[in-house]
Write an enzyme that holds these catalytic residues in place. Structure first.
Site, mmCIF file in Angstrom:
data_model
loop_
_atom_site.group_PDB
_atom_site.id
_atom_site.type_symbol
_atom_site.label_atom_id
_atom_site.label_comp_id
_atom_site.label_asym_id
_atom_site.label_seq_id
_atom_site.Cartn_x
_atom_site.Cartn_y
_atom_site.Cartn_z
ATOM 1 N N ASP A 96 8.186 9.845 11.415
ATOM 2 C CA ASP A 96 7.219 10.135 11.236
ATOM 3 C C ASP A 96 7.200 11.432 11.412
ATOM 4 O OD1 ASP A 96 4.936 11.220 12.175
ATOM 5 O OD2 ASP A 96 4.826 10.088 14.676
ATOM 6 N N ALA A 140 1.824 11.871 3.445
ATOM 7 C CA ALA A 140 0.708 12.561 3.454
ATOM 8 C C ALA A 140 -0.320 11.840 4.368
ATOM 9 C CB ALA A 140 0.152 13.561 2.871
ATOM 10 N N ASP A 156 -3.441 19.141 -6.775
ATOM 11 C CA ASP A 156 -4.519 19.670 -7.434
ATOM 12 C C ASP A 156 -6.054 20.684 -6.183
ATOM 13 O OD1 ASP A 156 -5.012 17.119 -7.112
ATOM 14 O OD2 ASP A 156 -6.994 17.460 -8.973
ATOM 15 N N TYR A 178 -8.372 19.158 3.520
ATOM 16 C CA TYR A 178 -7.025 18.856 2.997
ATOM 17 C C TYR A 178 -6.748 19.544 2.529
ATOM 18 C CZ TYR A 178 -4.610 15.595 -0.764
ATOM 19 O OH TYR A 178 -3.498 15.277 -0.723
ATOM 20 N N TRP A 231 -5.066 12.712 -9.498
ATOM 21 C CA TRP A 231 -5.866 11.957 -10.054
ATOM 22 C C TRP A 231 -4.603 11.056 -9.674
ATOM 23 C CZ3 TRP A 231 -10.829 12.811 -13.140
ATOM 24 C CH2 TRP A 231 -11.332 13.983 -13.357
HETATM 25 N N1 LIG Z 1 -3.742 9.979 -4.695
HETATM 26 C C1 LIG Z 1 -4.112 11.269 -5.538
HETATM 27 O O1 LIG Z 1 -4.834 10.431 -5.577
HETATM 28 C C2 LIG Z 1 -3.672 12.567 -5.040
HETATM 29 C C3 LIG Z 1 -3.645 13.897 -6.137
HETATM 30 C C4 LIG Z 1 -2.987 14.845 -5.797
HETATM 31 C C5 LIG Z 1 -1.637 15.095 -5.274
HETATM 32 N N2 LIG Z 1 -1.439 13.647 -3.812
HETATM 33 C C6 LIG Z 1 -0.241 13.955 -2.912
HETATM 34 O O2 LIG Z 1 0.214 12.300 -3.214
HETATM 35 C C7 LIG Z 1 1.215 12.454 -2.404
HETATM 36 C C8 LIG Z 1 0.697 11.101 -2.093
HETATM 37 O O3 LIG Z 1 -0.301 10.433 -1.797
HETATM 38 P P1 LIG Z 1 -0.211 9.260 -2.276
HETATM 39 O O4 LIG Z 1 -2.136 9.065 -2.652
HETATM 40 O O5 LIG Z 1 0.103 8.397 -2.536
HETATM 41 O O6 LIG Z 1 -0.877 8.867 -0.436
HETATM 42 P P2 LIG Z 1 -1.594 7.773 0.817
HETATM 43 O O7 LIG Z 1 -1.535 6.397 -0.352
HETATM 44 O O8 LIG Z 1 -2.451 7.891 1.492
HETATM 45 O O9 LIG Z 1 0.470 7.684 1.096
HETATM 46 C C9 LIG Z 1 0.482 8.451 2.212
HETATM 47 C C10 LIG Z 1 1.830 7.811 3.104
HETATM 48 O O10 LIG Z 1 1.911 8.726 4.200
HETATM 49 C C11 LIG Z 1 2.684 8.227 5.302
HETATM 50 N N3 LIG Z 1 2.617 8.737 5.855
HETATM 51 C C12 LIG Z 1 1.161 10.025 7.183
HETATM 52 N N4 LIG Z 1 1.016 10.147 7.965
HETATM 53 C C13 LIG Z 1 2.497 10.112 8.209
HETATM 54 C C14 LIG Z 1 3.908 10.387 9.088
HETATM 55 N N5 LIG Z 1 3.050 11.301 10.217
HETATM 56 N N6 LIG Z 1 4.895 10.446 8.892
HETATM 57 C C15 LIG Z 1 5.286 9.357 7.923
HETATM 58 N N7 LIG Z 1 4.334 8.740 7.248
HETATM 59 C C16 LIG Z 1 3.228 9.501 7.187
HETATM 60 C C17 LIG Z 1 1.307 6.578 5.011
HETATM 61 O O11 LIG Z 1 1.568 6.155 5.994
HETATM 62 P P3 LIG Z 1 0.829 5.509 7.065
HETATM 63 O O12 LIG Z 1 -0.373 3.956 5.906
HETATM 64 O O13 LIG Z 1 1.044 4.257 7.681
HETATM 65 O O14 LIG Z 1 -0.149 5.866 7.927
HETATM 66 C C18 LIG Z 1 1.810 5.926 3.701
HETATM 67 O O15 LIG Z 1 2.424 5.488 3.670
HETATM 68 C C19 LIG Z 1 0.310 13.627 -1.210
HETATM 69 O O16 LIG Z 1 0.994 13.970 -0.541
HETATM 70 C C20 LIG Z 1 -0.549 13.395 -1.974
HETATM 71 O O17 LIG Z 1 -1.189 14.675 -0.832
HETATM 72 C C21 LIG Z 1 -1.921 12.929 -3.970
#
Ligand SMILES: NC(=O)c1ccc[n+]([C@@H]2O[C@H](COP(=O)([O-])OP(=O)(O)OC[C@H]3O[C@@H](n4cnc5c(N)ncnc54)[C@H](OP(=O)(O)O)[C@@H]3O)[C@@H](O)[C@H]2O)c1
Length: 263
Positions: free
Chosen positions: A9, A35, A77, A100, A125
């Site tokens: 965590d 995240a 972004d 966020y 994205w």
């Molecule tokens: N999705 C997008 O379009 C996008 C765009 C730009 C940047 N990003 C960045 O890319 C990264 C990944 O994004 P994503 O969309 O793949 O996110 P996601 O699907 O929400 O996955 C986030 C992961 O973080 C885990 N998590 C949350 N709280 C935690 C904690 N306290 N300790 C350990 N693990 C924890 C979650 O586990 P649980 O489900 O078990 O909580 C989940 O596996 C992030 O840094 C995000 O800001 C994403």
């Protein structure tokens, strides 16, 4: 070594201390994919967002440093306000519009402050074959005969996780200099165009005529609690200058994505 939320965590310093303690083995790099990503909910859950996206990153960076490793931190972004007209370079001024983005910006600063070797990679994205994603939702909704309306005045750089993974591996392989980089797809477009492109690729892969017409709408027609940047395209230039190969075209990545979607 892949470490899930149940094993580590990032908001808990004792849990993160397992990294320098060697619980996950000897490591060279610590890649932070964890995240709080519920952009709209973050508006009313600032502490929860900051705990994971801000403080947690600081703990991880300190732990990576103590372990003799480097932190590779993923950011977004959404640290930008969208007032640009050309794809953002990593040193462009930040000005997040919501909680966020503010929490992610705090995490970037915590990463760079607590680990002199840290690398922050902003992406945008994202979509990939696993889990929910915008193009998958569009393809499925279109196949179900739903009439679609998609925002046409928010512009960004769609990025396939398959391509991002390759870039991140190359960043590590190159032992890139510490600092902030942008890793996103090579084409800038609106959500509306991205939806049409995804559906066309989906139809082509299904052997059907690639014809689709979606109603373009404005942001005001699709209100959300969090304000999103109108323009958040990211420039790959700094990574390219470091010798990292850019990502595939959107149609190539979408084709790969569609072929890997679970039936
Ligand atoms: N999705 C997008 O379009 C996008 C765009 C730009 C940047 N990003 C960045 O890319 C990264 C990944 O994004 P994503 O969309 O793949 O996110 P996601 O699907 O929400 O996955 C986030 C992961 O973080 C885990 N998590 C949350 N709280 C935690 C904690 N306290 N300790 C350990 N693990 C924890 C979650 O586990 P649980 O489900 O078990 O909580 C989940 O596996 C992030 O840094 C995000 O800001 C994403």
């Amino acid at each position: 070594v892949g470490v899930g939320h149940d094993e580590l965590d990032v908001t808990d310093p004792e849990s993160v201390a397992n990294i320098p303690a060697g619980r996950f083995g000897g490591i060279d790099w610590c890649v932070n994919c964890a995240a709080y990503t519920v952009v709209d909910k973050a508006e009313t859950e600032e502490e929860a967002a900051m705990a994971v996206n801000g403080y947690g990153v600081g703990y991880l960076a300190g732990a990576a440093r103590l372990a003799g490793a480097r932190l590779l931190h993923i950011s977004t972004d959404f640290v930008f306000d969208g007032s640009a007209t050309e794809p953002y370079e990593p040193d462009a001024p930040t000005n997040p519009l919501g909680v966020y983005g503010r929490s992610k910006l705090a995490g970037e600063k915590a990463a760079l402050a607590n680990d002199p070797g840290a690398v922050v990679v902003r992406t945008a994205w994202l979509y990939g074959p696993q889990g929910k994603s915008f193009p998958r939702t569009m393809i499925q909704a279109h196949a179900a005969g739903k009439s679609l309306r998609v925002v046409a005045d928010q512009v960004g750089t769609p990025t396939c996780t398959l391509d991002l993974a390759v870039v991140l591996a190359n960043v590590i392989e190159a032992n890139i200099a510490p600092g902030t980089y942008h890793a996103a797809g090579p084409e800038t477009m609106s959500w509306h165009e991205f939806a049409e492109r995804a559906i066309k690729v989906g139809l082509t892969e299904a052997g059907k005529p690639a014809e689709v017409s979606i109603e373009p709408i404005g942001t005001e027609d699709w209100p959300t609690p969090a304000v999103r940047p109108k323009f958040s395209a990211l420039s790959f230039r700094r990574l390219a200058e470091a010798g990292i190969a850019p990502m595939r075209s959107v149609d190539e990545s979408l084709t790969d994505f569609v072929r890997r979607l679970p039936a």
